[in-house]
Design an enzyme around this catalytic site. Sequence first.
Site, PDB file in Angstrom:
ATOM      1  N   HIS A  81       0.835  -1.212   0.000  1.00 36.64           N
ATOM      2  CA  HIS A  81       0.000   0.000   0.000  1.00 36.64           C
ATOM      3  C   HIS A  81       0.861   1.249   0.000  1.00 36.64           C
ATOM      4  O   HIS A  81       0.966   1.974   0.974  1.00 36.64           O
ATOM      5  CB  HIS A  81      -0.946  -0.026   1.204  1.00 36.64           C
ATOM      6  N   HIS A  85       1.415   1.592  -5.837  1.00 33.55           N
ATOM      7  CA  HIS A  85       0.056   1.033  -5.882  1.00 33.55           C
ATOM      8  C   HIS A  85      -0.936   2.127  -6.313  1.00 33.55           C
ATOM      9  O   HIS A  85      -1.760   1.909  -7.210  1.00 33.55           O
ATOM     10  CB  HIS A  85      -0.332   0.474  -4.511  1.00 33.55           C
ATOM     11  N   HIS A 123      -6.786   7.120  -2.896  1.00 30.52           N
ATOM     12  CA  HIS A 123      -7.651   6.191  -2.167  1.00 30.52           C
ATOM     13  C   HIS A 123      -6.995   5.461  -1.002  1.00 30.52           C
ATOM     14  O   HIS A 123      -7.709   4.969  -0.127  1.00 30.52           O
ATOM     15  CB  HIS A 123      -8.286   5.169  -3.124  1.00 30.52           C
ATOM     16  N   ASP A 124      -5.650   5.370  -0.960  1.00 31.01           N
ATOM     17  CA  ASP A 124      -4.979   4.649   0.139  1.00 31.01           C
ATOM     18  C   ASP A 124      -3.957   5.520   0.862  1.00 31.01           C
ATOM     19  O   ASP A 124      -3.041   5.017   1.513  1.00 31.01           O
ATOM     20  CB  ASP A 124      -4.279   3.384  -0.388  1.00 31.01           C
ATOM     21  N   ASP A 235      -8.631  -0.944  -8.073  1.00 28.85           N
ATOM     22  CA  ASP A 235      -7.876  -1.382  -6.887  1.00 28.85           C
ATOM     23  C   ASP A 235      -7.307  -2.787  -7.103  1.00 28.85           C
ATOM     24  O   ASP A 235      -6.273  -3.143  -6.550  1.00 28.85           O
ATOM     25  CB  ASP A 235      -8.796  -1.368  -5.666  1.00 28.85           C
TER      26      ASP A 235
HETATM   27  C1  LIG Z   1      -4.027 -10.028  -4.669  1.00 28.19           C
HETATM   28  C2  LIG Z   1      -4.862  -9.695  -3.478  1.00 28.19           C
HETATM   29  N1  LIG Z   1      -5.130 -10.649  -2.589  1.00 28.19           N
HETATM   30  C3  LIG Z   1      -5.893 -10.392  -1.497  1.00 28.19           C
HETATM   31  C4  LIG Z   1      -6.179 -11.433  -0.587  1.00 28.19           C
HETATM   32  C5  LIG Z   1      -6.993 -11.206   0.523  1.00 28.19           C
HETATM   33  C6  LIG Z   1      -7.505  -9.918   0.711  1.00 28.19           C
HETATM   34  C7  LIG Z   1      -8.405  -9.645   1.869  1.00 28.19           C
HETATM   35  O1  LIG Z   1      -8.423  -8.537   2.385  1.00 28.19           O
HETATM   36  N2  LIG Z   1      -9.211 -10.671   2.237  1.00 28.19           N
HETATM   37  C8  LIG Z   1     -10.201 -10.485   3.299  1.00 28.19           C
HETATM   38  C9  LIG Z   1     -11.516 -11.187   2.928  1.00 28.19           C
HETATM   39  C10 LIG Z   1     -12.579 -10.729   3.900  1.00 28.19           C
HETATM   40  C11 LIG Z   1     -11.920 -10.815   1.496  1.00 28.19           C
HETATM   41  C12 LIG Z   1      -7.205  -8.853  -0.146  1.00 28.19           C
HETATM   42  C13 LIG Z   1      -6.410  -9.086  -1.259  1.00 28.19           C
HETATM   43  N3  LIG Z   1      -6.105  -8.079  -2.175  1.00 28.19           N
HETATM   44  C14 LIG Z   1      -6.413  -6.757  -2.292  1.00 28.19           C
HETATM   45  C15 LIG Z   1      -7.188  -5.912  -1.389  1.00 28.19           C
HETATM   46  C16 LIG Z   1      -8.449  -5.464  -1.781  1.00 28.19           C
HETATM   47  C17 LIG Z   1      -9.180  -4.627  -0.929  1.00 28.19           C
HETATM   48  O2  LIG Z   1     -10.434  -4.149  -1.190  1.00 28.19           O
HETATM   49  C18 LIG Z   1     -11.181  -4.292  -2.398  1.00 28.19           C
HETATM   50  C19 LIG Z   1     -10.456  -3.627  -3.539  1.00 28.19           C
HETATM   51  C20 LIG Z   1     -12.505  -3.588  -2.150  1.00 28.19           C
HETATM   52  C21 LIG Z   1     -11.440  -5.763  -2.683  1.00 28.19           C
HETATM   53  C22 LIG Z   1      -8.672  -4.208   0.284  1.00 28.19           C
HETATM   54  C23 LIG Z   1      -7.402  -4.638   0.665  1.00 28.19           C
HETATM   55  C24 LIG Z   1      -6.669  -5.470  -0.180  1.00 28.19           C
HETATM   56 CL1  LIG Z   1      -5.070  -5.975   0.308  1.00 28.19          CL
HETATM   57  N4  LIG Z   1      -5.865  -6.289  -3.404  1.00 28.19           N
HETATM   58  N5  LIG Z   1      -5.210  -7.269  -4.027  1.00 28.19           N
HETATM   59  C25 LIG Z   1      -5.364  -8.391  -3.274  1.00 28.19           C
HETATM   60 MG   LIG Z   2      -7.629   0.647   0.617  1.00 23.71          MG
END
Ligand SMILES: Cc1nc2ccc(C(=O)NCC(C)C)cc2n2c(-c3cc(OC(C)(C)C)ccc3Cl)nnc12
Ligand SMILES: [Mg+2]
Length: 344
Positions: A81, A85, A123-124, A235
């Site tokens: 983050h 990003h 956004h972050d 995102d």
């Molecule tokens: C490659 C990749 N793997 C991830 C694996 C797990 C998770 C996670 O938080 N799992 C918790 C369960 C409850 C779902 C997020 C991941 N992730 C994100 C991400 C997306 C986000 O929010 C939105 C954009 C709204 C989805 C917010 C934060 C993050 Cl880090 N971006 N890339 C990734």
């Molecule tokens: Mg965020």
Amino acid sequence: YHMKVETESVQSFLNCRDDHSIKDFDKFHFSPRSVPYKHMPCYVLKMFGELGFINTWRIKTTTLARFILFVKKGYRDAPYHNWVHAFSVAHFAYLLMVNLNLIKNDYITSLQGLAFLVSCLCHDIDHRGTNNSFQTKCGTVLASLYSSEGSVMERHHLAQSMCILNTDGCNIFESLSSEEYSEVLDLLRNNILSTDLTSHFRMAEQQREMISAGFKKNDPTHRKLLLAMFMTCCDLSDQTKDWRVTKKTAEQIYDEFFSQGDLEKSMGTAPAEMMDRERASIPDLQVQFITNLVLPLFKNLADLFPAAQPLVDTIINNKNVWKHARHLFQEYSQNGTKSMEILL
Ligand SMILES: Cc1nc2ccc(C(=O)NCC(C)C)cc2n2c(-c3cc(OC(C)(C)C)ccc3Cl)nnc12
Ligand SMILES: [Mg+2]
């Protein structure tokens, strides 16, 4: 000293004009992470220009340049983050507007497009590499400020963005009328808050209904759901690039997640499996994340915009590589090489 900072920052905006090494900057397959770090501010300026926002909204170039540098400075050097990003998320907003002709075909107005690009960039801001549940669990300052409303980190990102807009010489919206100004701040708020996972899950259901019922361009609720969908697509846009990009992104994300897990263990609380380096199997978690979140979202996008179908195909390819990686991991993890190096 100030002269040095100013000239250095002005310089950082000149060096991408003659940079002909970057090809396909406007194409979906282009990886914004391949842009030289010191050229990123200049490419942000370029995106504002190409989308016509500088002329349409009478944005002073020096104000936009200063705004971009303040936003860049607002990011910390977290493994994932961080400013890179933010730049990659903003670049995907640019790709959507250019490749899907969102403004020309009246899917969004130019003002919504301006707010969309700025929201992605901001956004972050000031992310600490820990998620919302960490804030509440550990009673951080941000939790004391925002936990009653939820979306703790996202409210902080929004507050930081407002601070920058209120900093002398950084208000890129200064030439807007008072109606436009209040609308653009409303859009910024909705867009940044929509990047919270919980609000994504809440809206994902409505987005599916909207698409199966048939999208109506001039329906304000459909507009809002569409912008929220675009924010989440941006995102997660690393998932639409080739394997090397998605692999590197996973390394950065789990570097951040496992650090949070280590922190939670040192505080005596048990981390979630995906944050626990002892328990997490990255390929399994990635297959789940892509299946449950990324694919449904980009299938919705491709249902609305057939030109986005190649993105879905790339995501499916990457998912299959993670599936294959699962076997590799199981095989190798007996010999203790749980690391990502074994993946090509
Ligand atoms: C490659 C990749 N793997 C991830 C694996 C797990 C998770 C996670 O938080 N799992 C918790 C369960 C409850 C779902 C997020 C991941 N992730 C994100 C991400 C997306 C986000 O929010 C939105 C954009 C709204 C989805 C917010 C934060 C993050 Cl880090 N971006 N890339 C990734
Ligand atoms: Mg965020």
